[in-house]
Design a protein around this motif. Structure first.
Motif, PDB file in Angstrom:
ATOM      1  N   SER A 157      39.135  33.387  48.484  1.00 43.93           N
ATOM      2  CA  SER A 157      38.469  33.665  49.759  1.00 43.93           C
ATOM      3  C   SER A 157      38.473  32.435  50.663  1.00 43.93           C
ATOM      4  O   SER A 157      38.539  32.557  51.894  1.00 43.93           O
ATOM      5  CB  SER A 157      37.039  34.133  49.501  1.00 43.93           C
ATOM      6  N   GLU A 158      38.407  31.220  50.076  1.00 37.13           N
ATOM      7  CA  GLU A 158      38.459  30.005  50.895  1.00 37.13           C
ATOM      8  C   GLU A 158      39.794  29.889  51.619  1.00 37.13           C
ATOM      9  O   GLU A 158      39.850  29.541  52.806  1.00 37.13           O
ATOM     10  CB  GLU A 158      38.221  28.769  50.022  1.00 37.13           C
TER      11      GLU A 158
ATOM     12  N   ARG B 182      34.881  34.926  45.151  1.00 41.62           N
ATOM     13  CA  ARG B 182      35.942  33.937  44.989  1.00 41.62           C
ATOM     14  C   ARG B 182      37.332  34.460  45.322  1.00 41.62           C
ATOM     15  O   ARG B 182      38.143  33.738  45.884  1.00 41.62           O
ATOM     16  CB  ARG B 182      35.936  33.407  43.552  1.00 41.62           C
ATOM     17  N   GLN B 183      37.623  35.722  44.983  1.00 41.76           N
ATOM     18  CA  GLN B 183      38.995  36.217  45.093  1.00 41.76           C
ATOM     19  C   GLN B 183      39.061  37.443  45.985  1.00 41.76           C
ATOM     20  O   GLN B 183      38.169  38.295  45.973  1.00 41.76           O
ATOM     21  CB  GLN B 183      39.546  36.554  43.707  1.00 41.76           C
ATOM     22  N   VAL B 184      40.143  37.540  46.759  1.00 46.25           N
ATOM     23  CA  VAL B 184      40.374  38.683  47.641  1.00 46.25           C
ATOM     24  C   VAL B 184      40.965  39.821  46.820  1.00 46.25           C
ATOM     25  O   VAL B 184      41.950  39.631  46.096  1.00 46.25           O
ATOM     26  CB  VAL B 184      41.319  38.302  48.794  1.00 46.25           C
ATOM     27  N   ILE B 185      40.372  41.023  46.932  1.00 45.20           N
ATOM     28  CA  ILE B 185      40.873  42.172  46.179  1.00 45.20           C
ATOM     29  C   ILE B 185      41.370  43.290  47.088  1.00 45.20           C
ATOM     30  O   ILE B 185      42.035  44.210  46.615  1.00 45.20           O
ATOM     31  CB  ILE B 185      39.791  42.720  45.224  1.00 45.20           C
ATOM     32  N   ASP B 186      41.075  43.225  48.390  1.00 39.69           N
ATOM     33  CA  ASP B 186      41.563  44.255  49.306  1.00 39.69           C
ATOM     34  C   ASP B 186      41.559  43.691  50.723  1.00 39.69           C
ATOM     35  O   ASP B 186      40.689  42.886  51.083  1.00 39.69           O
ATOM     36  CB  ASP B 186      40.688  45.507  49.228  1.00 39.69           C
ATOM     37  N   ILE B 187      42.537  44.117  51.528  1.00 37.76           N
ATOM     38  CA  ILE B 187      42.646  43.673  52.918  1.00 37.76           C
ATOM     39  C   ILE B 187      43.043  44.865  53.780  1.00 37.76           C
ATOM     40  O   ILE B 187      43.631  45.834  53.292  1.00 37.76           O
ATOM     41  CB  ILE B 187      43.683  42.541  53.083  1.00 37.76           C
TER      42      ILE B 187
END
Length: 484
Positions: free
Chosen positions: A54-55, A34-39
């Motif tokens: 993430s959507e 569901r959630q972005v934690i690293d890019i």
């Protein structure tokens, strides 16, 4: 003591994703997706940020690659980093999920001043492919806060103290509700908390603020040391190519003797050893990995040499062998097992001699028949009595254990008999089975095609002995055991 704290913000991605440093946008999301934690840098240039859903990230950048975070992979990555750090410090302590403590005060005479050590570690971990932020301080928790928040080491202790006092209370491991309560009380920085009595705050707020004492040195805290797992690695390059299995035995037997001596010196034993053979034409014939398995773990040279001989006899060589290596423990799938410590005696007990002969026999049988053809009785966890024991190979260790099932203070019968239907031709015969305990209901087996619904009773026979009977859902009676 003087501490360095290494913060590796992209540890999971840089360890498991080679394309994380490429021009393709890559994001790491939580395990639920569901959630972005690293890019990576490419995703950041595309306008993506951590903490977004993430959507949203996929809508902003349809070409982004999404990877789910794996706690197991992150643990292995941190373990790899900690083992590498042991070459630079005798006291290393992993701080999950992406940090590492290093005590460097005792190594200053060998490694130089702290600035030189930090510069070396930056270069060292850059070669391994990791981004690292390092901070130093005489207190471990203070170094941790500085590395995670400022990403750099302060020039001196007074400068570090000033930075710590101005950091917000959100850097502490506190809940959002507790942070809100602190803000309402006007406590917004670590300096505000340090000016007050921590014990009084703990009492009034009902939360632990001991971390503040650890950061500013009012109480001492030391991280738990990390010890590298025992491992054995031996390799040998041959002066002449070896084309026959029998000729391999002598050079590899030297490694076996070294391995057994390694085990005995550390009071260890092993059940599996990895043998890797490398051939002359490497591109055409890749290295072959063989497993040398014993029926039971031990450190006897005789048993391991015998198993080596039998393993080589069953191996076909596609090309001449130019090198061989042996591996156990550490990252290899060959666990080293501590030997049970025994009191020193002048003479070996007869039971120990019998046990040694039994182990030697089992190992020879495993060598002749193959380890998967030598089966041992094992207990498994299944409520159905007839399914609580199986025969399995000693190499396949069962993760399940079956305890003795208690039936309202009485154990199950020692003698379990095949399920036999009981037919009563008259009520007189039925009355001879006097119930002394029960019922105990078992309704299980829903996960396979052999489910059962039973009511178990302990019944006394006319002769006085006890038997174990049950009635199924159709009220048919069966016997399944006898009590001694």
């Amino acid at each position: 003591m003087h501490w360095l704290y290494l913060h590796l913000p992209h540890l999971f991605a840089e360890h498991s994703l080679p394309e994380f440093r490429s021009e393709q946008p890559v994001i790491v999301v939580t395990q639920d997706g569901r959630q972005v934690i690293d890019i990576n840098a490419a995703a950041q240039q595309a306008g993506l940020e951590t903490a977004m859903t993430s959507e949203t990230a996929c809508c902003l950048c349809p070409a982004v690659r999404v990877v789910k975070y794996s706690a197991a992979t992150a643990f292995q990555a941190l373990r790899h980093v900690a083992i590498a750090a042991l070459a630079e410090s005798a006291w290393v302590s992993p701080d999950a999920p992406d940090g590492l403590y290093m005590e460097v005060g005792s190594m200053r005479r060998l490694k130089g001043d702290y600035a030189a050590q930090i510069a070396f570690l930056h270069e060292f971990y850059a070669e391994l492919g990791y981004t690292v932020h390092i901070a130093q301080h005489s207190r471990a928790r203070a170094a941790r806060i500085l590395a995670r928040q400022t990403g750099a080491a302060a020039a001196s202790e007074p400068d570090a103290l000033i930075e710590l006092r101005h950091l917000p209370v959100t850097v502490l491991s506190l809940s959002a509700a507790m942070i809100k309560r602190l803000h309402k009380l006007g406590l917004k920085t670590l300096g505000d908390l340090n000016a007050l009595d921590t014990g009084e705050l703990n009492y009034r707020l009902g939360a632990s603020l001991d971390e503040v004492d650890f950061i500013f040195g009012r109480r001492q805290w030391l991280p738990e040391p990390f010890y590298a797992p025992e491992s054995f690695d031996w390799s040998q390059s041959f002066e002449h190519d070896i084309e026959q299995q029998q000729a391999l035995f002598f050079p590899i037997s030297q490694g076996i003797r070294t391995f057994c001596q390694f085990l005995r010196l550390r009071c260890l034993s092993a059940q599996r050893l990895i043998l890797v053979l490398r051939f002359r034409e490497r591109e055409r014939y890749p290295a072959r990995t063989l497993q040398i398995n014993l029926a039971e773990a031990e450190n006897s040279t005789e048993s391991w040499l015998y198993m080596l001989k039998m393993t080589l006899e069953r191996c076909e060589l596609p090309a001449p062998v130019v090198a061989a290596s042996l591996h156990a423990g550490g990252k290899h799938e060959a666990e080293l097992i501590p030997v049970e410590q025994k009191a020193a005696v002048l003479w070996e007990a007869p039971t120990d001699q019998i046990r040694a002969r039994q182990t030697r026999l089992l190992n020879r049988l495993a060598a002749r028949l193959g380890e998967h053809h030598l089966l041992f009785p094992r207990c498994v966890h299944d409520p159905r009595p007839e399914r609580q024991s199986i025969y399995a190979s000693s190499i396949v260790q069962s993760t399940e254990t079956a305890a003795i099932t208690q039936l309202s203070g009485r154990t199950r019968p020692l003698w379990l008999t095949p399920v036999t239907p009981l037919v009563f031709s008259s009520r007189a015969m039925l009355s001879e089975f006097r119930i002394v305990h029960g019922p105990v209901q078992i309704h299980t087996g829903w996960w396979d095609d052999e489910g059962c619904y039973r009511n178990y009773y302990i019944s006394r026979l006319p002769g006085g002995s006890l038997c174990w009977i049950f009635f199924d859902k159709n009220q048919q009676c069966f016997s399944q055991g006898l009590f001694a």
